[in-house]
Scaffold this motif. Structure first.
Motif, PDB file in Angstrom:
ATOM      1  N   ARG A 196      -3.953  -8.572 -56.417  1.00  8.85           N
ATOM      2  CA  ARG A 196      -5.230  -9.260 -56.608  1.00  8.85           C
ATOM      3  C   ARG A 196      -6.450  -8.351 -56.433  1.00  8.85           C
ATOM      4  O   ARG A 196      -7.539  -8.825 -56.170  1.00  8.85           O
ATOM      5  CB  ARG A 196      -5.321 -10.499 -55.707  1.00  8.85           C
ATOM      6  CG  ARG A 196      -4.295 -11.559 -56.069  1.00  8.85           C
ATOM      7  CD  ARG A 196      -4.291 -12.750 -55.131  1.00  8.85           C
ATOM      8  NE  ARG A 196      -3.938 -12.450 -53.761  1.00  8.85           N
ATOM      9  CZ  ARG A 196      -2.706 -12.161 -53.324  1.00  8.85           C
ATOM     10  NH1 ARG A 196      -1.705 -12.128 -54.141  1.00  8.85           N
ATOM     11  NH2 ARG A 196      -2.487 -11.921 -52.052  1.00  8.85           N
ATOM     12  N   TRP A 197      -6.276  -7.033 -56.564  1.00  9.28           N
ATOM     13  CA  TRP A 197      -7.400  -6.109 -56.571  1.00  9.28           C
ATOM     14  C   TRP A 197      -7.859  -5.952 -58.019  1.00  9.28           C
ATOM     15  O   TRP A 197      -7.066  -6.027 -58.951  1.00  9.28           O
ATOM     16  CB  TRP A 197      -6.993  -4.746 -56.015  1.00  9.28           C
ATOM     17  CG  TRP A 197      -6.878  -4.689 -54.510  1.00  9.28           C
ATOM     18  CD1 TRP A 197      -6.213  -5.562 -53.709  1.00  9.28           C
ATOM     19  CD2 TRP A 197      -7.406  -3.686 -53.655  1.00  9.28           C
ATOM     20  NE1 TRP A 197      -6.294  -5.160 -52.412  1.00  9.28           N
ATOM     21  CE2 TRP A 197      -7.020  -4.004 -52.341  1.00  9.28           C
ATOM     22  CE3 TRP A 197      -8.150  -2.531 -53.861  1.00  9.28           C
ATOM     23  CZ2 TRP A 197      -7.377  -3.228 -51.239  1.00  9.28           C
ATOM     24  CZ3 TRP A 197      -8.493  -1.761 -52.768  1.00  9.28           C
ATOM     25  CH2 TRP A 197      -8.122  -2.103 -51.476  1.00  9.28           C
ATOM     26  N   ASN A 198      -9.143  -5.716 -58.205  1.00 11.43           N
ATOM     27  CA  ASN A 198      -9.723  -5.536 -59.534  1.00 11.43           C
ATOM     28  C   ASN A 198      -9.311  -4.169 -60.087  1.00 11.43           C
ATOM     29  O   ASN A 198      -9.616  -3.131 -59.497  1.00 11.43           O
ATOM     30  CB  ASN A 198     -11.244  -5.640 -59.445  1.00 11.43           C
ATOM     31  CG  ASN A 198     -11.914  -5.475 -60.779  1.00 11.43           C
ATOM     32  OD1 ASN A 198     -11.928  -4.380 -61.341  1.00 11.43           O
ATOM     33  ND2 ASN A 198     -12.473  -6.551 -61.278  1.00 11.43           N
ATOM     34  N   ARG A 199      -8.617  -4.197 -61.220  1.00 10.28           N
ATOM     35  CA  ARG A 199      -8.066  -2.963 -61.799  1.00 10.28           C
ATOM     36  C   ARG A 199      -9.146  -1.931 -62.106  1.00 10.28           C
ATOM     37  O   ARG A 199      -8.994  -0.745 -61.809  1.00 10.28           O
ATOM     38  CB  ARG A 199      -7.270  -3.304 -63.060  1.00 10.28           C
ATOM     39  CG  ARG A 199      -6.600  -2.105 -63.673  1.00 10.28           C
ATOM     40  CD  ARG A 199      -5.765  -2.502 -64.863  1.00 10.28           C
ATOM     41  NE  ARG A 199      -5.022  -1.361 -65.360  1.00 10.28           N
ATOM     42  CZ  ARG A 199      -3.988  -1.463 -66.156  1.00 10.28           C
ATOM     43  NH1 ARG A 199      -3.572  -2.642 -66.560  1.00 10.28           N
ATOM     44  NH2 ARG A 199      -3.367  -0.384 -66.577  1.00 10.28           N
ATOM     45  N   LYS A 200     -10.244  -2.338 -62.713  1.00 10.70           N
ATOM     46  CA  LYS A 200     -11.323  -1.403 -63.063  1.00 10.70           C
ATOM     47  C   LYS A 200     -11.905  -0.745 -61.812  1.00 10.70           C
ATOM     48  O   LYS A 200     -12.233   0.441 -61.820  1.00 10.70           O
ATOM     49  CB  LYS A 200     -12.430  -2.114 -63.842  1.00 10.70           C
ATOM     50  CG  LYS A 200     -12.041  -2.495 -65.244  1.00 10.70           C
ATOM     51  CD  LYS A 200     -12.090  -1.294 -66.140  1.00 10.70           C
ATOM     52  CE  LYS A 200     -11.883  -1.711 -67.577  1.00 10.70           C
ATOM     53  NZ  LYS A 200     -11.539  -0.617 -68.426  1.00 10.70           N
ATOM     54  N   LYS A 201     -12.037  -1.507 -60.746  1.00  5.27           N
ATOM     55  CA  LYS A 201     -12.596  -0.954 -59.509  1.00  5.27           C
ATOM     56  C   LYS A 201     -11.604  -0.016 -58.822  1.00  5.27           C
ATOM     57  O   LYS A 201     -12.002   0.981 -58.231  1.00  5.27           O
ATOM     58  CB  LYS A 201     -13.038  -2.075 -58.573  1.00  5.27           C
ATOM     59  CG  LYS A 201     -14.263  -2.803 -59.089  1.00  5.27           C
ATOM     60  CD  LYS A 201     -14.713  -3.880 -58.137  1.00  5.27           C
ATOM     61  CE  LYS A 201     -15.923  -4.608 -58.678  1.00  5.27           C
ATOM     62  NZ  LYS A 201     -16.365  -5.679 -57.770  1.00  5.27           N
ATOM     63  N   VAL A 202     -10.311  -0.324 -58.902  1.00  3.18           N
ATOM     64  CA  VAL A 202      -9.299   0.585 -58.357  1.00  3.18           C
ATOM     65  C   VAL A 202      -9.339   1.894 -59.141  1.00  3.18           C
ATOM     66  O   VAL A 202      -9.301   2.988 -58.560  1.00  3.18           O
ATOM     67  CB  VAL A 202      -7.888  -0.046 -58.389  1.00  3.18           C
ATOM     68  CG1 VAL A 202      -6.823   0.988 -58.047  1.00  3.18           C
ATOM     69  CG2 VAL A 202      -7.806  -1.228 -57.434  1.00  3.18           C
TER      70      VAL A 202
END
Length: 179
Positions: A113-119
């Motif tokens: 549930r982490w934002n892919r773009k931000k990772v």
């Protein structure tokens, strides 16, 4: 320059510097997209010349995607800092014996549930590559190990990075792949 097509003053590079992205039509009828450091020197970071306005707009979007790193906050900022420290730790523990099979061994993190773009932005800020890898049980982020050999030293660095990230509380694992 004949005319300005598109401009973005809000580009933030991975090293924290600001930059200006500009697409223009030149007097010879060709088009140029240029990324310049937004400082006193206005150093050129990247430039592309092309034949058409639609191509210039594609290159403009591509450069923004490639270079712009949004400002990170909260857990994404912490992830970037931890990845940067993990890389330094991994390189420190890589050793000198680079024998063995060439590989792409890399640490992984399970970040549900982490934002892919931000990772991906956190990885870019930390100076490591990142891609999503899905196995039968779950999807993980795989982080590259730049600046190290291609055999045992890469494996050692990747495993050290994994151990470092695990010690920081992440659910860390390994991605092993022979070349």
């Amino acid at each position: 320059m004949l005319r300005q097509i598109k401009k973005d003053y809000n580009i933030r590079l991975a090293d924290g510097r600001k930059a200006i992205l500009s697409a223009v039509q030149l007097s010879d009828g060709k088009f140029e997209v240029m990324l310049l450091a937004d400082d006193a020197n206005m150093d050129e970071i990247d430039t592309v010349r092309c034949e058409s306005e639609p191509d210039a707009l594609v290159f403009f979007d591509h450069m923004r995607e490639r270079y712009h790193v949004p400002e990170l906050t909260g857990r994404y900022k912490k992830l970037a800092e931890d990845l940067k420290e993990a890389l330094a730790y991994g390189l420190e523990h890589a050793g000198t014996d680079d024998g063995g099979t060439c590989n792409f061994d890399s640490p992984t993190l399970y970040l549900p549930r982490w934002n892919r773009k931000k990772v991906e932005a956190a990885a870019k800020t930390a100076g490591v590559g990142c891609f999503m890898w899905s196995s039968f049980s779950k999807s993980c982020y795989v982080f590259s190990v730049p600046g190290v050999g291609q055999g045992y030293t890469r494996t050692n660095a990747a495993e050290a990075m994994k151990d470092f990230l695990k010690s920081r509380g992440y659910e860390a694992g390994m991605y092993y792949q022979m070349d």
